[in-house]
Motif scaffolding. Structure first.
Motif, PDB file in Angstrom:
ATOM      1  N   ASN A   1       0.801  -1.161   0.166  1.00  0.00           N
ATOM      2  CA  ASN A   1      -0.059  -0.045  -0.024  1.00  0.00           C
ATOM      3  C   ASN A   1       0.879   1.256   0.035  1.00  0.00           C
ATOM      4  OD1 ASN A   1       0.635   0.352   2.716  1.00  0.00           O
ATOM      5  ND2 ASN A   1      -0.837  -0.719   3.803  1.00  0.00           N
ATOM      6  N   ALA A   2       0.348   2.277  -0.202  1.00  0.00           N
ATOM      7  CA  ALA A   2       1.114   3.593  -0.290  1.00  0.00           C
ATOM      8  C   ALA A   2       1.661   3.980   0.978  1.00  0.00           C
ATOM      9  CB  ALA A   2      -0.021   4.858  -0.665  1.00  0.00           C
ATOM     10  N   ALA A   3       1.229   3.544   2.028  1.00  0.00           N
ATOM     11  CA  ALA A   3       1.874   3.793   3.544  1.00  0.00           C
ATOM     12  C   ALA A   3       3.148   3.122   3.497  1.00  0.00           C
ATOM     13  CB  ALA A   3       0.877   3.603   4.575  1.00  0.00           C
ATOM     14  N   GLY A   4       3.570   2.123   2.660  1.00  0.00           N
ATOM     15  CA  GLY A   4       4.614   1.402   2.739  1.00  0.00           C
ATOM     16  C   GLY A   4       4.426  -0.073   3.600  1.00  0.00           C
ATOM     17  N   GLY A   5       3.159  -0.173   3.867  1.00  0.00           N
ATOM     18  CA  GLY A   5       2.954  -1.476   4.491  1.00  0.00           C
ATOM     19  C   GLY A   5       2.297  -2.456   3.488  1.00  0.00           C
ATOM     20  N   PHE A   6       1.412  -3.495   3.975  1.00  0.00           N
ATOM     21  CA  PHE A   6       0.716  -4.517   3.359  1.00  0.00           C
ATOM     22  C   PHE A   6      -0.559  -4.813   3.737  1.00  0.00           C
ATOM     23  CE2 PHE A   6       5.253  -5.317   2.656  1.00  0.00           C
ATOM     24  CZ  PHE A   6       5.399  -5.723   1.414  1.00  0.00           C
ATOM     25  N   ASP A   7      -1.602  -4.733   2.732  1.00  0.00           N
ATOM     26  CA  ASP A   7      -2.923  -5.045   2.890  1.00  0.00           C
ATOM     27  C   ASP A   7      -3.283  -6.457   2.456  1.00  0.00           C
ATOM     28  OD1 ASP A   7      -3.546  -2.482   3.843  1.00  0.00           O
ATOM     29  OD2 ASP A   7      -3.608  -2.006   1.751  1.00  0.00           O
ATOM     30  N   LEU A   8      -4.088  -7.328   3.292  1.00  0.00           N
ATOM     31  CA  LEU A   8      -4.568  -8.630   3.087  1.00  0.00           C
ATOM     32  C   LEU A   8      -5.458  -8.468   2.104  1.00  0.00           C
ATOM     33  CD1 LEU A   8      -4.379 -11.823   3.760  1.00  0.00           C
ATOM     34  CD2 LEU A   8      -5.938 -11.155   5.587  1.00  0.00           C
ATOM     35  N   ALA A   9      -5.212  -8.965   0.809  1.00  0.00           N
ATOM     36  CA  ALA A   9      -6.117  -8.685  -0.299  1.00  0.00           C
ATOM     37  C   ALA A   9      -7.149 -10.035  -0.417  1.00  0.00           C
ATOM     38  CB  ALA A   9      -5.451  -8.532  -1.498  1.00  0.00           C
ATOM     39  N   MET A  10      -6.522 -11.377  -0.070  1.00  0.00           N
ATOM     40  CA  MET A  10      -7.196 -12.400   0.081  1.00  0.00           C
ATOM     41  C   MET A  10      -6.833 -13.401   1.156  1.00  0.00           C
ATOM     42  SD  MET A  10      -7.720 -15.461  -2.941  1.00  0.00           S
ATOM     43  CE  MET A  10      -6.311 -16.126  -2.295  1.00  0.00           C
ATOM     44  N   ASP A  11      -7.837 -14.078   1.613  1.00  0.00           N
ATOM     45  CA  ASP A  11      -7.351 -15.109   2.738  1.00  0.00           C
ATOM     46  C   ASP A  11      -8.526 -16.135   2.706  1.00  0.00           C
ATOM     47  OD1 ASP A  11      -6.491 -16.787   4.877  1.00  0.00           O
ATOM     48  OD2 ASP A  11      -6.821 -15.139   6.248  1.00  0.00           O
ATOM     49  N   THR A  12      -8.389 -17.409   1.745  1.00  0.00           N
ATOM     50  CA  THR A  12      -9.277 -18.358   1.512  1.00  0.00           C
ATOM     51  C   THR A  12      -8.846 -19.577   1.377  1.00  0.00           C
ATOM     52  OG1 THR A  12     -11.419 -18.684   0.684  1.00  0.00           O
ATOM     53  CG2 THR A  12      -9.705 -17.969  -0.878  1.00  0.00           C
ATOM     54  N   GLN A  13      -9.617 -20.602   1.547  1.00  0.00           N
ATOM     55  CA  GLN A  13      -9.245 -21.945   1.146  1.00  0.00           C
ATOM     56  C   GLN A  13      -9.381 -22.117  -0.381  1.00  0.00           C
ATOM     57  OE1 GLN A  13      -9.768 -24.647   4.022  1.00  0.00           O
ATOM     58  NE2 GLN A  13      -9.538 -26.696   2.625  1.00  0.00           N
ATOM     59  N   VAL A  14      -8.670 -22.693  -1.278  1.00  0.00           N
ATOM     60  CA  VAL A  14      -8.898 -22.829  -2.890  1.00  0.00           C
ATOM     61  C   VAL A  14      -8.299 -24.258  -3.065  1.00  0.00           C
ATOM     62  CG1 VAL A  14      -9.680 -20.475  -3.384  1.00  0.00           C
ATOM     63  CG2 VAL A  14      -7.135 -21.225  -3.460  1.00  0.00           C
ATOM     64  N   ARG A  15      -8.875 -25.110  -4.103  1.00  0.00           N
ATOM     65  CA  ARG A  15      -8.059 -26.096  -4.481  1.00  0.00           C
ATOM     66  C   ARG A  15      -7.076 -25.775  -5.554  1.00  0.00           C
ATOM     67  NH1 ARG A  15     -13.192 -29.865  -6.103  1.00  0.00           N
ATOM     68  NH2 ARG A  15     -13.577 -28.075  -7.199  1.00  0.00           N
ATOM     69  N   MET A  16      -7.235 -24.493  -6.430  1.00  0.00           N
ATOM     70  CA  MET A  16      -6.381 -24.021  -7.380  1.00  0.00           C
ATOM     71  C   MET A  16      -6.398 -22.457  -7.424  1.00  0.00           C
ATOM     72  SD  MET A  16      -5.942 -22.574 -10.533  1.00  0.00           S
ATOM     73  CE  MET A  16      -7.663 -22.529 -11.031  1.00  0.00           C
ATOM     74  N   MET A  17      -5.342 -22.066  -7.432  1.00  0.00           N
ATOM     75  CA  MET A  17      -4.936 -20.624  -7.470  1.00  0.00           C
ATOM     76  C   MET A  17      -3.658 -20.056  -8.594  1.00  0.00           C
ATOM     77  SD  MET A  17      -4.276 -17.571  -4.548  1.00  0.00           S
ATOM     78  CE  MET A  17      -2.347 -17.600  -4.841  1.00  0.00           C
ATOM     79  N   LYS A  18      -4.157 -19.101  -9.604  1.00  0.00           N
ATOM     80  CA  LYS A  18      -3.237 -18.747 -10.052  1.00  0.00           C
ATOM     81  C   LYS A  18      -3.310 -17.230 -10.707  1.00  0.00           C
ATOM     82  CE  LYS A  18      -1.328 -19.541 -15.116  1.00  0.00           C
ATOM     83  NZ  LYS A  18      -1.805 -20.421 -16.188  1.00  0.00           N
ATOM     84  N   LEU A  19      -2.196 -16.395 -10.602  1.00  0.00           N
ATOM     85  CA  LEU A  19      -2.023 -15.159 -10.761  1.00  0.00           C
ATOM     86  C   LEU A  19      -1.673 -14.992 -12.169  1.00  0.00           C
ATOM     87  CD1 LEU A  19      -0.561 -13.749  -7.561  1.00  0.00           C
ATOM     88  CD2 LEU A  19      -2.941 -13.090  -8.510  1.00  0.00           C
ATOM     89  N   ARG A  20      -2.202 -14.045 -13.039  1.00  0.00           N
ATOM     90  CA  ARG A  20      -1.739 -13.869 -14.079  1.00  0.00           C
ATOM     91  C   ARG A  20      -2.036 -12.666 -14.847  1.00  0.00           C
ATOM     92  NH1 ARG A  20      -5.925 -14.727 -18.374  1.00  0.00           N
ATOM     93  NH2 ARG A  20      -7.846 -15.650 -17.331  1.00  0.00           N
ATOM     94  N   ARG A  21      -1.144 -12.049 -15.797  1.00  0.00           N
ATOM     95  CA  ARG A  21      -1.333 -10.793 -16.479  1.00  0.00           C
ATOM     96  C   ARG A  21      -2.343 -10.770 -17.531  1.00  0.00           C
ATOM     97  NH1 ARG A  21       0.374  -6.800 -13.252  1.00  0.00           N
ATOM     98  NH2 ARG A  21       2.286  -7.420 -12.397  1.00  0.00           N
ATOM     99  N   ALA A  22      -3.288  -9.691 -17.366  1.00  0.00           N
ATOM    100  CA  ALA A  22      -4.351  -9.716 -18.703  1.00  0.00           C
ATOM    101  C   ALA A  22      -4.252  -8.248 -19.169  1.00  0.00           C
ATOM    102  CB  ALA A  22      -5.550 -10.086 -17.986  1.00  0.00           C
ATOM    103  N   LYS A  23      -5.132  -7.863 -19.990  1.00  0.00           N
ATOM    104  CA  LYS A  23      -4.952  -6.362 -20.374  1.00  0.00           C
ATOM    105  C   LYS A  23      -5.628  -5.680 -19.525  1.00  0.00           C
ATOM    106  CE  LYS A  23      -4.916  -7.740 -25.505  1.00  0.00           C
ATOM    107  NZ  LYS A  23      -5.752  -7.299 -26.698  1.00  0.00           N
ATOM    108  N   THR A  24      -6.730  -6.279 -18.850  1.00  0.00           N
ATOM    109  CA  THR A  24      -7.215  -5.655 -17.740  1.00  0.00           C
ATOM    110  C   THR A  24      -6.753  -5.342 -16.398  1.00  0.00           C
ATOM    111  OG1 THR A  24      -8.709  -7.492 -17.077  1.00  0.00           O
ATOM    112  CG2 THR A  24      -9.524  -6.010 -18.684  1.00  0.00           C
TER     113      THR A  24
END
Length: 100
Positions: free
Chosen positions: A42-65
């Protein structure tokens, strides 16, 4: 267990915490998958928890959006059974600093 990412595209390292890779994964994993967390800078130099959940699969990828998060939840989340697929996709919104 800890993986670097740049979710909000600000050039600052964000963190993916994959509890499946922890020394005691059985505490965090089950038929619904494993616990996953995303910590975004975040802008203050810290970190925000954006997700905390149980999943079978997770993938981050770049998209045009922007950064896209693809996950597969336990089938019961979608009204089915555990083995049923329950895919969801989210896109990072810089305007509200979360996945939508």
């Amino acid at each position: 267990m800890f993986h670097r990412a740049d979710i909000n595209d600000d050039g600052v390292t964000d963190w993916v915490v994959d509890f499946e890779k922890s020394p005691n994964a059985s505490y965090f994993c089950g038929t619904g998958g494993c616990r996953q967390q995303l910590w975004v800078s975040n802008a203050a130099g810290g970190f925000d928890l954006a997700m905390d959940t149980q999943v079978r699969m997770m993938k981050l990828r770049r998209a045009k959006t922007g950064t896209r998060l693809d996950v597969d939840f336990h089938g019961s989340i979608c009204g089915g059974f555990g083995v049923d697929p329950c895919p969801r996709s989210y896109v990072w919104s810089g305007a509200i600093s979360r996945f939508v």
